[in-house]
Motif scaffolding. Structure first.
Motif, mmCIF file in Angstrom:
data_model
loop_
_atom_site.group_PDB
_atom_site.id
_atom_site.type_symbol
_atom_site.label_atom_id
_atom_site.label_comp_id
_atom_site.label_asym_id
_atom_site.label_seq_id
_atom_site.Cartn_x
_atom_site.Cartn_y
_atom_site.Cartn_z
ATOM 1 N N ARG A 196 0.848 -1.191 0.000
ATOM 2 C CA ARG A 196 0.000 0.000 0.000
ATOM 3 C C ARG A 196 0.888 1.247 0.000
ATOM 4 N NH1 ARG A 196 -4.396 1.351 4.667
ATOM 5 N NH2 ARG A 196 -5.095 3.292 3.776
ATOM 6 N N PRO A 197 0.592 2.241 -0.841
ATOM 7 C CA PRO A 197 1.419 3.446 -0.840
ATOM 8 C C PRO A 197 1.265 4.212 0.472
ATOM 9 C CG PRO A 197 -0.502 3.734 -2.252
ATOM 10 C CD PRO A 197 -0.502 2.305 -1.788
ATOM 11 N N ARG A 198 2.328 4.880 0.863
ATOM 12 C CA ARG A 198 2.313 5.675 2.088
ATOM 13 C C ARG A 198 1.367 6.853 1.907
ATOM 14 N NH1 ARG A 198 6.155 6.769 6.465
ATOM 15 N NH2 ARG A 198 5.840 8.905 7.116
ATOM 16 N N ASP A 256 1.361 4.159 7.024
ATOM 17 C CA ASP A 256 0.570 3.933 5.814
ATOM 18 C C ASP A 256 -0.936 4.072 6.056
ATOM 19 O OD1 ASP A 256 0.377 1.653 7.336
ATOM 20 O OD2 ASP A 256 0.452 0.284 5.625
#
Length: 182
Positions: A4-6, A129
């Protein structure tokens, strides 16, 4: 699965505390503490590393000392306050690992010309995140000391423009309309 992107930091971040622990910055209100120092103190007291150390409900007791006399929990016992703050809709207030002031502190002057009411937005999240939640703080001056009158938590779904009139309307009325106010 792909990582998952930050989540991006909220716009206008002026101060940030990161990490799994935080030091207690004050154990009770004093005239020397400004509104932002009171917010720091309450957030530190409610952090998981301080809530029950060095004794049960320690941090909750500290947080209670910073509540204005007009707050619904002013004068209550720390165990009751802990149970209230452990509700799922209070998670953002007590499960943060990162926080930042979002926007400027707004102070309103009373009839004597001194500030006696303050509003501050704070963004919190439980991990690097995780999505940011927004805390809306209303503080009032009582006996020369800043104290928390209202605190509401809301998920930051999209960027919003802070409106003082909307904040004034929403801050103290959240619990009466099913919101997540402190």
């Amino acid at each position: 699965p792909a990582p998952r992107p930050r989540a991006a930091r909220p716009a206008m971040c002026a101060d940030v505390a990161l990490g799994p622990t935080t030091d207690i910055v004050a154990t009770s209100p004093t005239e020397a503490l400004g509104p932002q120092e009171v917010i720091r103190a309450v957030l530190a007291a409610l952090h998981r590393t301080n809530r029950d150390a060095p004794s049960p409900y320690y941090g909750f007791g500290i947080a209670l000392s910073f509540l204005a006399p007009t707050h619904q929990f002013a004068g209550d016992d720390a165990a009751l306050f802990a149970r209230y703050m452990s509700q799922p809709h209070k998670a953002a207030i007590i499960s943060w690992d990162e926080w930042t002031f979002s926007g400027d502190l707004i102070e309103l002057a009373g009839s004597d010309g001194d500030a006696d009411e303050a509003y501050q937005m704070v963004s919190v999240r439980a991990s690097p995140d995780a999505e940011w939640d927004r805390l809306r703080w209303k503080l009032v001056r009582n006996a020369g000391m800043w104290k928390v009158r209202c605190l509401g938590a809301h998920r930051m779904e999209r960027p919003r423009v802070f409106s003082l009139s909307a904040a004034a309307h929403n801050l103290c009325h959240l619990s009466s309309v099913g919101g997540r106010g402190l």
